[in-house]
Motif scaffolding. Structure first.
Motif, PDB file in Angstrom:
ATOM      1  N   MET A  13      27.729  57.380 -53.510  1.00 38.22           N
ATOM      2  CA  MET A  13      27.922  58.514 -54.375  1.00 38.22           C
ATOM      3  C   MET A  13      29.470  58.702 -54.538  1.00 38.22           C
ATOM      4  O   MET A  13      30.092  59.534 -53.656  1.00 38.22           O
ATOM      5  N   LYS A  14      30.051  58.133 -55.564  1.00 36.70           N
ATOM      6  CA  LYS A  14      31.434  58.636 -55.831  1.00 36.70           C
ATOM      7  C   LYS A  14      32.249  58.522 -54.495  1.00 36.70           C
ATOM      8  O   LYS A  14      32.656  59.657 -54.256  1.00 36.70           O
ATOM      9  N   GLN A  26      20.764  61.664 -57.163  1.00 33.89           N
ATOM     10  CA  GLN A  26      21.279  63.181 -56.950  1.00 33.89           C
ATOM     11  C   GLN A  26      20.632  63.717 -55.662  1.00 33.89           C
ATOM     12  O   GLN A  26      20.675  65.152 -55.651  1.00 33.89           O
ATOM     13  N   THR A  27      20.680  63.097 -54.674  1.00 36.44           N
ATOM     14  CA  THR A  27      20.522  63.353 -53.326  1.00 36.44           C
ATOM     15  C   THR A  27      19.118  63.921 -53.021  1.00 36.44           C
ATOM     16  O   THR A  27      18.801  64.403 -51.792  1.00 36.44           O
ATOM     17  N   LEU A  78      27.300  68.697 -50.581  1.00 42.33           N
ATOM     18  CA  LEU A  78      27.680  67.795 -51.689  1.00 42.33           C
ATOM     19  C   LEU A  78      26.518  68.235 -52.876  1.00 42.33           C
ATOM     20  O   LEU A  78      25.336  68.098 -52.723  1.00 42.33           O
ATOM     21  N   LYS A  83      28.769  65.887 -57.989  1.00 43.41           N
ATOM     22  CA  LYS A  83      29.494  65.138 -56.599  1.00 43.41           C
ATOM     23  C   LYS A  83      30.729  66.076 -56.062  1.00 43.41           C
ATOM     24  O   LYS A  83      31.190  65.356 -55.470  1.00 43.41           O
TER      25      LYS A  83
END
Length: 118
Positions: A13-14, A26-27, A78, A83
């Protein structure tokens, strides 16, 4: 960003990798996957983000270590939406909303703080 749900593994993620079980972009994970389950926690023991303590337990292969009170200035949360990496203090005092994108975090996560933070 084209991320896929993975079984045991990780999602990038980024520039931030989140490990766990069935982690989405989105975790969210297999264990916590409501609309508001959108944070990942960096575990002090391995300096690695996981969506939850159960993902760490299943994937990491070692015991977790909690962050000490004096380490609450460390970036260890996070936001799965924007992010942004938040300090532990910023997260604990956020009122269950991302201070950057204003997305709502799961208020119930507060009952698990003792698993992550002193």
């Amino acid at each position: 960003m084209n991320l896929k749900i993975r079984e045991k593994g990780s999602v990038k993620m980024k520039k931030v990798e989140v490990k766990g079980v069935k982690v989405d972009k989105q975790t969210r994970c297999e264990h916590y996957h409501t609309e508001k389950d959108i944070i990942a926690i960096k575990f002090k023991c391995c300096n690695t983000y996981y969506p939850c303590h159960l993902c760490h337990e299943e994937v990491a292969g070692h015991e977790s270590v909690i962050w000490k009170r004096e380490e609450r200035g460390q970036k260890a949360i996070l936001c799965g939406v924007c992010k942004t990496e938040l300090t532990i203090n910023a997260y604990v005092n956020s009122g269950s909303k991302c201070p950057v994108c204003k997305s709502s975090f799961n208020e119930g996560c507060q009952t698990h703080y003792h698993l992550y933070f002193e």
